[in-house]
Scaffold this active site. Sequence first.
Site, PDB file in Angstrom:
ATOM      1  N   HIS A   1     -12.627   2.360   2.924  1.00 53.11           N
ATOM      2  CA  HIS A   1     -12.141   2.119   4.152  1.00 53.11           C
ATOM      3  C   HIS A   1     -12.432   2.920   5.244  1.00 53.11           C
ATOM      4  O   HIS A   1     -12.608   4.204   4.778  1.00 53.11           O
ATOM      5  CB  HIS A   1     -10.614   1.930   4.125  1.00 53.11           C
TER       6      HIS A   1
ATOM      7  N   SER B   1      -3.635  -0.622  12.177  1.00 50.14           N
ATOM      8  CA  SER B   1      -2.723  -0.407  11.238  1.00 50.14           C
ATOM      9  C   SER B   1      -3.208  -0.520   9.934  1.00 50.14           C
ATOM     10  O   SER B   1      -4.088  -1.169   9.328  1.00 50.14           O
ATOM     11  CB  SER B   1      -1.595  -1.652  11.442  1.00 50.14           C
TER      12      SER B   1
ATOM     13  N   ASN C   1     -15.307   2.100   8.056  1.00 49.10           N
ATOM     14  CA  ASN C   1     -15.478   1.401   7.023  1.00 49.10           C
ATOM     15  C   ASN C   1     -16.893   1.293   6.665  1.00 49.10           C
ATOM     16  O   ASN C   1     -17.834   0.702   7.342  1.00 49.10           O
ATOM     17  CB  ASN C   1     -14.791  -0.051   7.353  1.00 49.10           C
TER      18      ASN C   1
ATOM     19  N   GLU D   1      -9.997   5.060   7.026  1.00 50.28           N
ATOM     20  CA  GLU D   1      -8.980   6.059   6.804  1.00 50.28           C
ATOM     21  C   GLU D   1      -9.757   6.891   5.601  1.00 50.28           C
ATOM     22  O   GLU D   1      -9.796   8.212   5.554  1.00 50.28           O
ATOM     23  CB  GLU D   1      -7.848   5.541   6.701  1.00 50.28           C
TER      24      GLU D   1
ATOM     25  N   CYS E   1      -3.961  -0.456   6.016  1.00 52.06           N
ATOM     26  CA  CYS E   1      -3.492  -1.263   4.871  1.00 52.06           C
ATOM     27  C   CYS E   1      -2.545  -0.592   3.817  1.00 52.06           C
ATOM     28  O   CYS E   1      -2.516   0.582   4.082  1.00 52.06           O
ATOM     29  CB  CYS E   1      -4.670  -1.874   4.402  1.00 52.06           C
TER      30      CYS E   1
ATOM     31  N   ASP F   1     -12.274  -7.555   2.464  1.00 53.58           N
ATOM     32  CA  ASP F   1     -11.774  -6.132   2.708  1.00 53.58           C
ATOM     33  C   ASP F   1     -10.421  -5.886   2.493  1.00 53.58           C
ATOM     34  O   ASP F   1     -10.093  -4.629   2.232  1.00 53.58           O
ATOM     35  CB  ASP F   1     -12.250  -5.883   4.290  1.00 53.58           C
TER      36      ASP F   1
ATOM     37  N   CYS G   1      -4.562   2.567   2.252  1.00 55.93           N
ATOM     38  CA  CYS G   1      -4.591   3.563   3.550  1.00 55.93           C
ATOM     39  C   CYS G   1      -3.281   4.218   3.765  1.00 55.93           C
ATOM     40  O   CYS G   1      -3.181   5.348   4.109  1.00 55.93           O
ATOM     41  CB  CYS G   1      -5.643   3.253   4.671  1.00 55.93           C
TER      42      CYS G   1
END
Lengths: 153, 153
Positions: free
Chosen positions: B55, B80, B44, B57, B82, B145, B85
Amino acid sequence: MPIDPQQLLAVAREEAELGRAEGGVPIGAALFDRDGRLLGRGHNRRVQDDDPSLHAETTAFRAAGRRPHYRDTIMVTTLSPCWYCSGLVRQFAIPHLVIGESSTFTGGHPWLAGHGVRVDLLDDPACTALMTEFIRQRPDLWAEDIGEPSTSD
Amino acid sequence: MPIDPQQLLAVAREEAELGRAEGGVPIGAALFDRDGRLLGRGHNRRVQDDDPSLHAETTAFRAAGRRPHYRDTIMVTTLSPCWYCSGLVRQFAIPHLVIGESSTFTGGHPWLAGHGVRVDLLDDPACTALMTEFIRQRPDLWAEDIGEPSTSD
């Protein structure tokens, strides 16, 4: 004065046309606040920046920059947002989505509507023409942009 | 040799730790091919690049670069994903997701599993500790975020 979705769309469409002129994927987007003030605008930059993460909506979001939250904003895009961009709208709780067209591609906007997002689908002929021409000319690039194996693979 | 999800996670966790050391949001990710070859890694970069679109990912995906498609890849993330992503994983039909932990935040991974993505949730104590400490120290940054109004707003 009430917000006119067509006026907001004109900015995204201008971005899509810039993308076409640059030889890129002709999808444009813009993020506005609820009073119609422009926060950020941009277009798909896959070809221009050689970057698969820069869809139109993520480019506009990036251009808008860091905000405490996005719950008072409007995302405007020339094409129904793919799942990646629909996920952006949902995660950041953007409450209002204006879409140029979804006849050439339908992403996650029905899913967003089901989660309470106001969706204005404008069926704009100029947006449809841009994508129709692009998909006909560059089916390989379009397949890549949405993660589908090209029929020529 | 079969892929060991823990080995893949170690790369994402290293990225998360880099993010923490830089004063950023400590979430890391990496994209591998199905044979476990690294395609791209990142963390991130909201704080570091002042960019809300990066982010973990999306940063790893960007680092992996343009590919004809991503249907032979594995997305590995310390947390996990969001909705933003998760949408990325769904749109690009990434078939396998390895997650460090989902106890501090649960995004769209159950939704992805429902759409046929293989999800390995590892319950990694080091990933949980990173996020627990971060959320305690910087609840404002964490809220930003994930697009939630901070309780101090």
